[in-house]
Design a protein around this motif. Sequence first.
Motif, PDB file in Angstrom:
ATOM      1  N   SER A  52       0.756  -1.045   0.020  1.00  0.00           N
ATOM      2  CA  SER A  52       0.237   0.014   0.082  1.00  0.00           C
ATOM      3  C   SER A  52       0.906   1.266  -0.061  1.00  0.00           C
ATOM      4  N   LEU A  53       1.854   1.199   0.787  1.00  0.00           N
ATOM      5  CA  LEU A  53       2.913   2.417   0.933  1.00  0.00           C
ATOM      6  C   LEU A  53       3.676   2.697  -0.511  1.00  0.00           C
ATOM      7  N   ARG A  54       3.675   1.459  -1.135  1.00  0.00           N
ATOM      8  CA  ARG A  54       4.468   1.638  -2.452  1.00  0.00           C
ATOM      9  C   ARG A  54       3.641   2.326  -3.435  1.00  0.00           C
ATOM     10  N   PHE A  55       2.240   2.140  -3.535  1.00  0.00           N
ATOM     11  CA  PHE A  55       1.396   2.604  -4.360  1.00  0.00           C
ATOM     12  C   PHE A  55       1.170   4.134  -3.787  1.00  0.00           C
ATOM     13  N   PHE A  56       1.179   4.442  -2.523  1.00  0.00           N
ATOM     14  CA  PHE A  56       1.464   5.667  -1.921  1.00  0.00           C
ATOM     15  C   PHE A  56       2.248   6.735  -2.574  1.00  0.00           C
ATOM     16  N   ALA A  57       3.395   5.973  -2.699  1.00  0.00           N
ATOM     17  CA  ALA A  57       4.781   6.882  -3.216  1.00  0.00           C
ATOM     18  C   ALA A  57       4.320   7.083  -4.737  1.00  0.00           C
ATOM     19  N   VAL A  58       3.725   6.194  -5.463  1.00  0.00           N
ATOM     20  CA  VAL A  58       3.331   6.632  -6.925  1.00  0.00           C
ATOM     21  C   VAL A  58       2.530   7.740  -6.974  1.00  0.00           C
ATOM     22  N   VAL A  59       1.323   7.867  -6.162  1.00  0.00           N
ATOM     23  CA  VAL A  59       0.348   8.743  -6.270  1.00  0.00           C
ATOM     24  C   VAL A  59       0.943  10.100  -5.681  1.00  0.00           C
ATOM     25  N   ASP A  60       1.988   9.983  -4.606  1.00  0.00           N
ATOM     26  CA  ASP A  60       2.444  11.256  -4.202  1.00  0.00           C
ATOM     27  C   ASP A  60       3.638  11.849  -5.129  1.00  0.00           C
ATOM     28  N   ALA A  61       3.115  12.243  -5.945  1.00  0.00           N
ATOM     29  CA  ALA A  61       3.925  12.661  -7.120  1.00  0.00           C
ATOM     30  C   ALA A  61       5.112  13.555  -6.892  1.00  0.00           C
ATOM     31  N   ASP A  62       5.141  14.473  -6.122  1.00  0.00           N
ATOM     32  CA  ASP A  62       6.154  15.297  -5.568  1.00  0.00           C
ATOM     33  C   ASP A  62       6.890  14.730  -4.303  1.00  0.00           C
ATOM     34  N   HIS A  63       6.396  13.582  -3.846  1.00  0.00           N
ATOM     35  CA  HIS A  63       7.257  12.892  -2.791  1.00  0.00           C
ATOM     36  C   HIS A  63       7.538  13.713  -1.524  1.00  0.00           C
ATOM     37  N   ASP A  64       6.318  14.360  -1.253  1.00  0.00           N
ATOM     38  CA  ASP A  64       6.492  15.195  -0.069  1.00  0.00           C
ATOM     39  C   ASP A  64       5.653  14.657   1.294  1.00  0.00           C
ATOM     40  N   GLY A  65       5.506  13.202   1.006  1.00  0.00           N
ATOM     41  CA  GLY A  65       4.914  12.655   2.278  1.00  0.00           C
ATOM     42  C   GLY A  65       3.378  12.765   2.293  1.00  0.00           C
ATOM     43  N   VAL A  66       2.444  13.458   1.587  1.00  0.00           N
ATOM     44  CA  VAL A  66       1.366  13.908   1.433  1.00  0.00           C
ATOM     45  C   VAL A  66       0.677  13.738   0.239  1.00  0.00           C
ATOM     46  N   ILE A  67      -0.357  13.127  -0.150  1.00  0.00           N
ATOM     47  CA  ILE A  67      -1.163  13.247  -1.335  1.00  0.00           C
ATOM     48  C   ILE A  67      -2.305  14.160  -1.239  1.00  0.00           C
ATOM     49  N   ASP A  68      -2.155  15.240  -1.848  1.00  0.00           N
ATOM     50  CA  ASP A  68      -3.002  16.520  -1.899  1.00  0.00           C
ATOM     51  C   ASP A  68      -4.177  16.392  -2.766  1.00  0.00           C
ATOM     52  N   GLY A  69      -4.884  17.476  -2.978  1.00  0.00           N
ATOM     53  CA  GLY A  69      -6.176  17.436  -3.978  1.00  0.00           C
ATOM     54  C   GLY A  69      -5.644  17.358  -5.421  1.00  0.00           C
ATOM     55  N   PHE A  70      -4.635  17.952  -5.782  1.00  0.00           N
ATOM     56  CA  PHE A  70      -4.296  17.881  -7.339  1.00  0.00           C
ATOM     57  C   PHE A  70      -3.586  16.539  -7.369  1.00  0.00           C
ATOM     58  N   GLU A  71      -3.016  15.847  -6.488  1.00  0.00           N
ATOM     59  CA  GLU A  71      -2.750  14.381  -6.817  1.00  0.00           C
ATOM     60  C   GLU A  71      -3.733  13.183  -6.699  1.00  0.00           C
ATOM     61  N   VAL A  72      -4.842  13.683  -5.936  1.00  0.00           N
ATOM     62  CA  VAL A  72      -5.821  13.062  -5.782  1.00  0.00           C
ATOM     63  C   VAL A  72      -6.689  12.954  -7.608  1.00  0.00           C
ATOM     64  N   SER A  73      -6.465  14.208  -7.774  1.00  0.00           N
ATOM     65  CA  SER A  73      -7.486  14.467  -9.201  1.00  0.00           C
ATOM     66  C   SER A  73      -6.543  13.819 -10.235  1.00  0.00           C
ATOM     67  N   ALA A  74      -5.224  13.853 -10.318  1.00  0.00           N
ATOM     68  CA  ALA A  74      -4.205  13.088 -11.087  1.00  0.00           C
ATOM     69  C   ALA A  74      -4.702  11.678 -11.113  1.00  0.00           C
ATOM     70  N   TYR A  75      -4.863  11.144  -9.672  1.00  0.00           N
ATOM     71  CA  TYR A  75      -4.969   9.635  -9.656  1.00  0.00           C
ATOM     72  C   TYR A  75      -6.167   9.211 -10.352  1.00  0.00           C
ATOM     73  N   GLU A  76      -7.317  10.082  -9.893  1.00  0.00           N
ATOM     74  CA  GLU A  76      -8.655   9.794 -10.515  1.00  0.00           C
ATOM     75  C   GLU A  76      -9.006   9.751 -12.270  1.00  0.00           C
ATOM     76  N   THR A  77      -7.937  10.780 -12.746  1.00  0.00           N
ATOM     77  CA  THR A  77      -8.324  11.025 -14.061  1.00  0.00           C
ATOM     78  C   THR A  77      -7.054  10.378 -15.032  1.00  0.00           C
ATOM     79  N   ARG A  78      -5.773   9.994 -14.374  1.00  0.00           N
ATOM     80  CA  ARG A  78      -4.858   9.595 -15.315  1.00  0.00           C
ATOM     81  C   ARG A  78      -4.490   7.910 -14.748  1.00  0.00           C
ATOM     82  N   ILE A  79      -4.446   7.662 -13.528  1.00  0.00           N
ATOM     83  CA  ILE A  79      -4.082   6.447 -13.060  1.00  0.00           C
ATOM     84  C   ILE A  79      -5.180   5.282 -13.081  1.00  0.00           C
TER      85      ILE A  79
END
Length: 244
Positions: free
Chosen positions: A92-119
């Motif tokens: 699960s944490l491996r995939f967290f790192a994939v969605v956390d595109a800027d690797h700051d340890g937090v998945i923000d709204g922009f990264e959630v949107s990218a997950y829902e539209t691209r991944i």
Amino acid sequence: MTLRALALTAILGATLSACASSPPQTPPGGPGRPGGESGGPGAMGGRQLFISPAGEPFRAPVGQPYPVAAWFAGADANHDGALSQSEFVADSLRFFAVVDADHDGVIDGFEVSAYETRIAPEIVGGAAPGLRRGPMGQGPGGGPPGEDGSPRSRRGAGLASNVLQGATLYSLLAEPEPVMSADADFNRRITRDEAAKAAKARFALLDRDKDGLLKLDELPKTPAQRMAEDGKGLGGRGGPPRRR
């Protein structure tokens, strides 16, 4: 008619002829894409879909093993045929790192949107028509978190709907949006710690015999997998079974 006029007429005629013989272009969302005419949940141009508990999509052609097997094999780090809690959380944490595109340890709204539209764009296509089940969201996917700390999805929280929504059709647990489901404090930001806690809660829900291990043949089948095995329309023009 002058020679130049004759040449222009010939060029125009050739252009119109070529346009008339060109096949029409498939519009966005057309056959073989989510939401297209020949798509339907699970069809996707002849592909099967599995969404892991952490929200990672796995796809496979129709006729191949359902892709839950691919997820399980990758998460089973020591290849002993079983997933321990630590392996499950690590995956699960491996995939967290994939969605956390800027690797700051937090998945923000922009990264959630990218997950829902691209991944995993399949999960935002709305509810699957004709598919019904009991109240959605006991723990993951619906009502408030259980005493075990199980995550809930904001998309499903508080709804009386019993329609399979979002990722629920392709998942082991009833979580319409697995990434956002880990947002325990509802601030629309998912920390690595929240993702780890959500993974532990999901493992506990799937570990029905409480032996601390998950085996592939003990996992529940996703609704899409059951429909495909029953031959109820997840290939070709497929889609969910129609009401009679």
